[in-house]
Design an enzyme around this catalytic site. Structure first.
Site, PDB file in Angstrom:
ATOM      1  N   LYS A  14       0.833  -1.212   0.000  1.00 50.74           N
ATOM      2  CA  LYS A  14       0.000   0.000   0.000  1.00 50.74           C
ATOM      3  C   LYS A  14       0.870   1.267   0.000  1.00 50.74           C
ATOM      4  O   LYS A  14       0.665   2.152  -0.820  1.00 50.74           O
ATOM      5  CB  LYS A  14      -0.931   0.021   1.230  1.00 50.74           C
ATOM      6  CG  LYS A  14      -1.869  -1.175   1.332  1.00 50.74           C
ATOM      7  CD  LYS A  14      -2.852  -1.040   2.480  1.00 50.74           C
ATOM      8  CE  LYS A  14      -2.205  -1.007   3.851  1.00 50.74           C
ATOM      9  NZ  LYS A  14      -1.654  -2.302   4.325  1.00 50.74           N
ATOM     10  N   ARG A  89      -9.585   0.784   8.670  1.00 52.40           N
ATOM     11  CA  ARG A  89      -9.085  -0.539   9.060  1.00 52.40           C
ATOM     12  C   ARG A  89     -10.111  -1.351   9.841  1.00 52.40           C
ATOM     13  O   ARG A  89      -9.811  -2.446  10.290  1.00 52.40           O
ATOM     14  CB  ARG A  89      -7.833  -0.361   9.910  1.00 52.40           C
ATOM     15  CG  ARG A  89      -6.559  -0.752   9.157  1.00 52.40           C
ATOM     16  CD  ARG A  89      -5.401  -0.558  10.089  1.00 52.40           C
ATOM     17  NE  ARG A  89      -4.209  -1.249   9.707  1.00 52.40           N
ATOM     18  CZ  ARG A  89      -3.250  -0.732   8.940  1.00 52.40           C
ATOM     19  NH1 ARG A  89      -3.390   0.441   8.402  1.00 52.40           N
ATOM     20  NH2 ARG A  89      -2.164  -1.420   8.704  1.00 52.40           N
ATOM     21  N   ARG A 128      11.846  -5.610   5.428  1.00 56.22           N
ATOM     22  CA  ARG A 128      11.790  -4.168   5.685  1.00 56.22           C
ATOM     23  C   ARG A 128      12.290  -3.866   7.102  1.00 56.22           C
ATOM     24  O   ARG A 128      12.948  -2.866   7.327  1.00 56.22           O
ATOM     25  CB  ARG A 128      10.354  -3.660   5.515  1.00 56.22           C
ATOM     26  CG  ARG A 128      10.218  -2.167   5.797  1.00 56.22           C
ATOM     27  CD  ARG A 128       8.871  -1.620   5.415  1.00 56.22           C
ATOM     28  NE  ARG A 128       7.801  -2.129   6.261  1.00 56.22           N
ATOM     29  CZ  ARG A 128       6.517  -1.850   6.098  1.00 56.22           C
ATOM     30  NH1 ARG A 128       6.141  -1.073   5.103  1.00 56.22           N
ATOM     31  NH2 ARG A 128       5.610  -2.342   6.897  1.00 56.22           N
ATOM     32  N   ARG A 134      11.549   0.096  11.943  1.00 56.36           N
ATOM     33  CA  ARG A 134      10.172  -0.040  12.464  1.00 56.36           C
ATOM     34  C   ARG A 134      10.111  -1.206  13.422  1.00 56.36           C
ATOM     35  O   ARG A 134      10.320  -2.357  13.029  1.00 56.36           O
ATOM     36  CB  ARG A 134       9.197  -0.245  11.294  1.00 56.36           C
ATOM     37  CG  ARG A 134       8.736   1.067  10.703  1.00 56.36           C
ATOM     38  CD  ARG A 134       7.755   0.861   9.601  1.00 56.36           C
ATOM     39  NE  ARG A 134       6.560   0.124   9.998  1.00 56.36           N
ATOM     40  CZ  ARG A 134       5.476   0.019   9.254  1.00 56.36           C
ATOM     41  NH1 ARG A 134       5.436   0.625   8.077  1.00 56.36           N
ATOM     42  NH2 ARG A 134       4.435  -0.665   9.666  1.00 56.36           N
ATOM     43  N   ARG A 146      -0.560  -8.951  13.567  1.00 56.80           N
ATOM     44  CA  ARG A 146      -1.140  -7.958  12.649  1.00 56.80           C
ATOM     45  C   ARG A 146      -2.022  -8.632  11.604  1.00 56.80           C
ATOM     46  O   ARG A 146      -3.058  -8.099  11.212  1.00 56.80           O
ATOM     47  CB  ARG A 146      -0.029  -7.140  11.988  1.00 56.80           C
ATOM     48  CG  ARG A 146       0.500  -6.061  12.922  1.00 56.80           C
ATOM     49  CD  ARG A 146       1.915  -5.639  12.599  1.00 56.80           C
ATOM     50  NE  ARG A 146       2.057  -4.913  11.359  1.00 56.80           N
ATOM     51  CZ  ARG A 146       3.233  -4.696  10.769  1.00 56.80           C
ATOM     52  NH1 ARG A 146       4.351  -5.165  11.309  1.00 56.80           N
ATOM     53  NH2 ARG A 146       3.297  -4.022   9.649  1.00 56.80           N
TER      54      ARG A 146
HETATM   55  P1  B4P Z   1       4.147  -1.802   2.133  1.00 60.63           P
HETATM   56  O1  B4P Z   1       3.315  -2.955   1.732  1.00 60.63           O
HETATM   57  O2  B4P Z   1       4.213  -0.626   1.249  1.00 60.63           O
HETATM   58  O3  B4P Z   1       3.619  -1.535   3.562  1.00 60.63           O
HETATM   59  P2  B4P Z   1       2.107  -1.256   4.037  1.00 60.63           P
HETATM   60  O4  B4P Z   1       1.099  -2.136   3.389  1.00 60.63           O
HETATM   61  O5  B4P Z   1       1.914   0.210   3.836  1.00 60.63           O
HETATM   62  O6  B4P Z   1       2.315  -1.654   5.547  1.00 60.63           O
HETATM   63  P3  B4P Z   1       1.508  -1.731   6.905  1.00 60.63           P
HETATM   64  O7  B4P Z   1       0.083  -2.106   6.693  1.00 60.63           O
HETATM   65  O8  B4P Z   1       2.329  -2.641   7.741  1.00 60.63           O
HETATM   66  O9  B4P Z   1       1.683  -0.341   7.577  1.00 60.63           O
HETATM   67  P4  B4P Z   1       0.798   0.812   8.154  1.00 60.63           P
HETATM   68  O10 B4P Z   1       1.768   1.920   8.201  1.00 60.63           O
HETATM   69  O11 B4P Z   1      -0.464   1.035   7.398  1.00 60.63           O
HETATM   70  O12 B4P Z   1       5.595  -2.324   2.283  1.00 60.63           O
HETATM   71  C1  B4P Z   1       5.986  -3.542   2.850  1.00 60.63           C
HETATM   72  C2  B4P Z   1       7.340  -4.006   2.305  1.00 60.63           C
HETATM   73  O13 B4P Z   1       7.126  -4.713   1.093  1.00 60.63           O
HETATM   74  C3  B4P Z   1       8.319  -2.880   1.958  1.00 60.63           C
HETATM   75  O14 B4P Z   1       9.581  -3.227   2.423  1.00 60.63           O
HETATM   76  C4  B4P Z   1       8.296  -2.820   0.446  1.00 60.63           C
HETATM   77  O15 B4P Z   1       9.525  -2.399  -0.115  1.00 60.63           O
HETATM   78  C5  B4P Z   1       7.995  -4.253   0.070  1.00 60.63           C
HETATM   79  N1  B4P Z   1       7.281  -4.376  -1.199  1.00 60.63           N
HETATM   80  C6  B4P Z   1       6.271  -3.596  -1.642  1.00 60.63           C
HETATM   81  N2  B4P Z   1       5.848  -4.012  -2.855  1.00 60.63           N
HETATM   82  C7  B4P Z   1       6.606  -5.103  -3.180  1.00 60.63           C
HETATM   83  C8  B4P Z   1       6.638  -5.989  -4.318  1.00 60.63           C
HETATM   84  N3  B4P Z   1       5.829  -5.842  -5.360  1.00 60.63           N
HETATM   85  N4  B4P Z   1       7.522  -7.030  -4.290  1.00 60.63           N
HETATM   86  C9  B4P Z   1       8.360  -7.186  -3.238  1.00 60.63           C
HETATM   87  N5  B4P Z   1       8.393  -6.363  -2.143  1.00 60.63           N
HETATM   88  C10 B4P Z   1       7.516  -5.344  -2.120  1.00 60.63           C
HETATM   89  O16 B4P Z   1       0.369   0.352   9.648  1.00 60.63           O
HETATM   90  C11 B4P Z   1       1.257   0.157  10.728  1.00 60.63           C
HETATM   91  C12 B4P Z   1       0.503   0.089  12.070  1.00 60.63           C
HETATM   92  O17 B4P Z   1      -0.122   1.371  12.365  1.00 60.63           O
HETATM   93  C13 B4P Z   1      -0.677  -0.903  12.184  1.00 60.63           C
HETATM   94  O18 B4P Z   1      -0.251  -2.210  12.529  1.00 60.63           O
HETATM   95  C14 B4P Z   1      -1.559  -0.239  13.290  1.00 60.63           C
HETATM   96  O19 B4P Z   1      -1.081  -0.532  14.573  1.00 60.63           O
HETATM   97  C15 B4P Z   1      -1.376   1.239  13.054  1.00 60.63           C
HETATM   98  N6  B4P Z   1      -2.456   1.806  12.208  1.00 60.63           N
HETATM   99  C16 B4P Z   1      -2.292   2.329  10.953  1.00 60.63           C
HETATM  100  N7  B4P Z   1      -3.484   2.759  10.454  1.00 60.63           N
HETATM  101  C17 B4P Z   1      -4.416   2.488  11.413  1.00 60.63           C
HETATM  102  C18 B4P Z   1      -5.832   2.676  11.479  1.00 60.63           C
HETATM  103  N8  B4P Z   1      -6.532   3.206  10.456  1.00 60.63           N
HETATM  104  N9  B4P Z   1      -6.487   2.279  12.611  1.00 60.63           N
HETATM  105  C19 B4P Z   1      -5.809   1.755  13.636  1.00 60.63           C
HETATM  106  N10 B4P Z   1      -4.471   1.542  13.630  1.00 60.63           N
HETATM  107  C20 B4P Z   1      -3.765   1.899  12.537  1.00 60.63           C
END
Ligand code: B4P
Length: 192
Positions: A14, A89, A128, A134, A146
């Site tokens: 994302k 979420r 990551r 993180r 998670r």
């Molecule tokens: P991404 O995949 O970009 O990470 P994300 O979905 O944004 O992560 P996440 O859901 O954990 O984080 P968030 O900040 O929302 O990247 C992951 C890895 O994959 C990277 O290293 C990237 O380089 C790699 N990658 C990407 N695409 C790839 C591909 N095609 N091939 C190979 N590798 C690839 O949430 C973090 C925390 O914040 C939650 O657990 C929660 O506690 C809190 N939170 C956030 N929003 C909330 C909400 N609305 N309500 C309550 N809590 C919330």
């Protein structure tokens, strides 16, 4: 206005895809994860509270994230559209977002869900964790928690948008550019 939700489990791409999409479509990027991490870096009371939930792999309380989204929407009154990343979420957050957008006489146009298998997700997040600093990405137990939270609390959000025919799945495995083209294809079709 054009408002998009990028949906999917932790590590599904994302954040990665959001950066590319906002650059292409000129949307305002609203990532609750990034907003929370900024609060943590600045050591605000909200950040300290949020960290205790994030480090356990739990969701931060709804009133905190809904309040953050509300003030971000207010801050960007002139925006031509928003990309919501990591929000909503759970169903309560989805209902709150409907109300906030309704008040602004706008709505969600499309929800794009990145589909990736769980083993690939664990691999990406642990990878990551080696470089991102993180704390929620370094412990496999927290990562599994998670996913459990995603299945129990976040996946019902899909139904919320399926009911109004706004939900579309996108293959989230492959290269970053391949996935980006699939997302753009779906957006361009919707924008027509
Ligand atoms: P991404 O995949 O970009 O990470 P994300 O979905 O944004 O992560 P996440 O859901 O954990 O984080 P968030 O900040 O929302 O990247 C992951 C890895 O994959 C990277 O290293 C990237 O380089 C790699 N990658 C990407 N695409 C790839 C591909 N095609 N091939 C190979 N590798 C690839 O949430 C973090 C925390 O914040 C939650 O657990 C929660 O506690 C809190 N939170 C956030 N929003 C909330 C909400 N609305 N309500 C309550 N809590 C919330």
């Amino acid at each position: 206005m054009f408002n998009l939700i990028l949906f999917g489990p932790p590590g599904s791409g994302k954040g990665t895809q959001s950066d590319k999409l906002v650059a292409k479509y000129g949307l305002i990027h609203l990532s609750t994860g990034n907003l929370l991490r900024e609060e943590i870096t600045q050591k605000t009371p909200l950040g300290l509270e949020a960290k205790s939930f994030m480090d356990k792999g739990q969701l931060v309380p709804d009133e905190v994230v809904i309040g953050m989204i509300d003030s971000s929407l207010e801050k960007h009154k002139e925006a031509t559209g928003f990309l919501f990343d990591g929000f909503p979420r759970n169903v309560a957050q989805a209902c709150a977002l409907d109300k906030l957008l309704d008040l602004k006489k706008t709505t969600i146009n499309i929800v794009l869900a990145l589909e990736v298998n769980q083993e690939e997700l664990v691999k990406r997040l642990l990878n990551r964790g080696k470089t991102s600093g993180r704390s929620d990405d370094t412990n496999e137990e927290v990562i599994r928690k998670r996913f459990a939270v995603y299945i129990d609390e976040t996946s019902p959000v899909a139904e919320h948008y399926k009911k109004v025919r706004k939900f579309q799945s996108i293959k989230g495995e492959g290269t970053v550019d391949e996935i980006f083209s699939s997302l753009c294809e779906a957006i361009d079709k919707k924008m027509k």
